[in-house]
Scaffold this motif. Sequence first.
Motif, short mmCIF file in Angstrom:
data_model
loop_
_atom_site.label_atom_id
_atom_site.label_comp_id
_atom_site.label_asym_id
_atom_site.label_seq_id
_atom_site.Cartn_x
_atom_site.Cartn_y
_atom_site.Cartn_z
N LEU A 60 0.89 -1.19 0.10
CA LEU A 60 0.05 0.01 0.09
C LEU A 60 0.78 1.23 0.03
CD1 LEU A 60 -2.79 1.02 0.15
CD2 LEU A 60 -2.54 1.06 2.79
N VAL A 89 1.44 4.96 0.31
CA VAL A 89 0.66 6.56 1.01
C VAL A 89 1.61 7.38 0.89
CG1 VAL A 89 -0.56 5.07 2.53
CG2 VAL A 89 1.67 5.87 3.10
N CYS A 106 -6.95 2.87 -6.09
CA CYS A 106 -6.23 4.05 -5.69
C CYS A 106 -7.38 4.94 -5.44
CB CYS A 106 -5.73 4.65 -7.33
SG CYS A 106 -4.59 6.11 -6.97
N ARG A 153 -7.64 10.12 0.63
CA ARG A 153 -8.28 10.00 1.76
C ARG A 153 -8.11 11.33 2.60
NH1 ARG A 153 -8.69 4.70 4.50
NH2 ARG A 153 -10.01 3.70 3.24
N TYR A 194 -1.05 11.37 5.19
CA TYR A 194 -1.26 10.93 3.85
C TYR A 194 -2.54 11.23 3.32
CZ TYR A 194 2.98 8.66 5.58
OH TYR A 194 4.16 8.47 6.12
N TYR A 246 -3.52 7.03 -1.75
CA TYR A 246 -3.43 5.63 -1.35
C TYR A 246 -3.60 5.00 -2.49
CZ TYR A 246 -4.21 6.95 3.45
OH TYR A 246 -4.01 7.60 4.75
N TYR A 256 6.18 9.87 1.48
CA TYR A 256 5.54 8.45 1.13
C TYR A 256 6.05 7.47 2.03
CZ TYR A 256 9.66 7.33 -1.55
OH TYR A 256 10.99 6.93 -2.18
#
Length: 153
Positions: free
Chosen positions: A70, A72, A96, A99, A107, A110, A137
């Motif tokens: 994942l 971020v 994708c 958030r 972050y 995602y 990231y």
Amino acid sequence: MTDDTDLRIIRELQGEMPLSPDPYGELACKAGCTVEELLLRLTRMRTDGSLKRIGAILRHRNSGFNANGLLVCVLAEEKIEEAGLTLAGYPEVSHCYRRLAYRDWPYNLYAMIHGHSESEVLQIVNRFVREQAVEIYDTLFSTEELKKSSFSL
């Protein structure tokens, strides 16, 4: 209004979709209706909100994708949409999404990236962050595949 045929269709959709040249024909037969009626009912259920979507579940490890990371990222608000569209276009990316960021978890973009090894996933991550000039990231790797299920009638 949901009737018995709708319920049969919903129950069939909750199982395995037939792997055949005519999956909707097989589904219609099991539900006791024609393909045309099935498609009309699915369209109505989608329109009225009783059906959200029909989607495939990929069992990554069974498919040979043993590394799932994942990604971020922290991106400026004006860059998220374009960067997200770019990232979502990578064939190795299955999810994708944007958030909300929080003070202790900054972050805001995602993406789930799949590869045959962690180094393969990290190559994809490195390409993206280099192309998009992403400075903040991280990549979080899965250690196990959890049961994928949904509500059933």
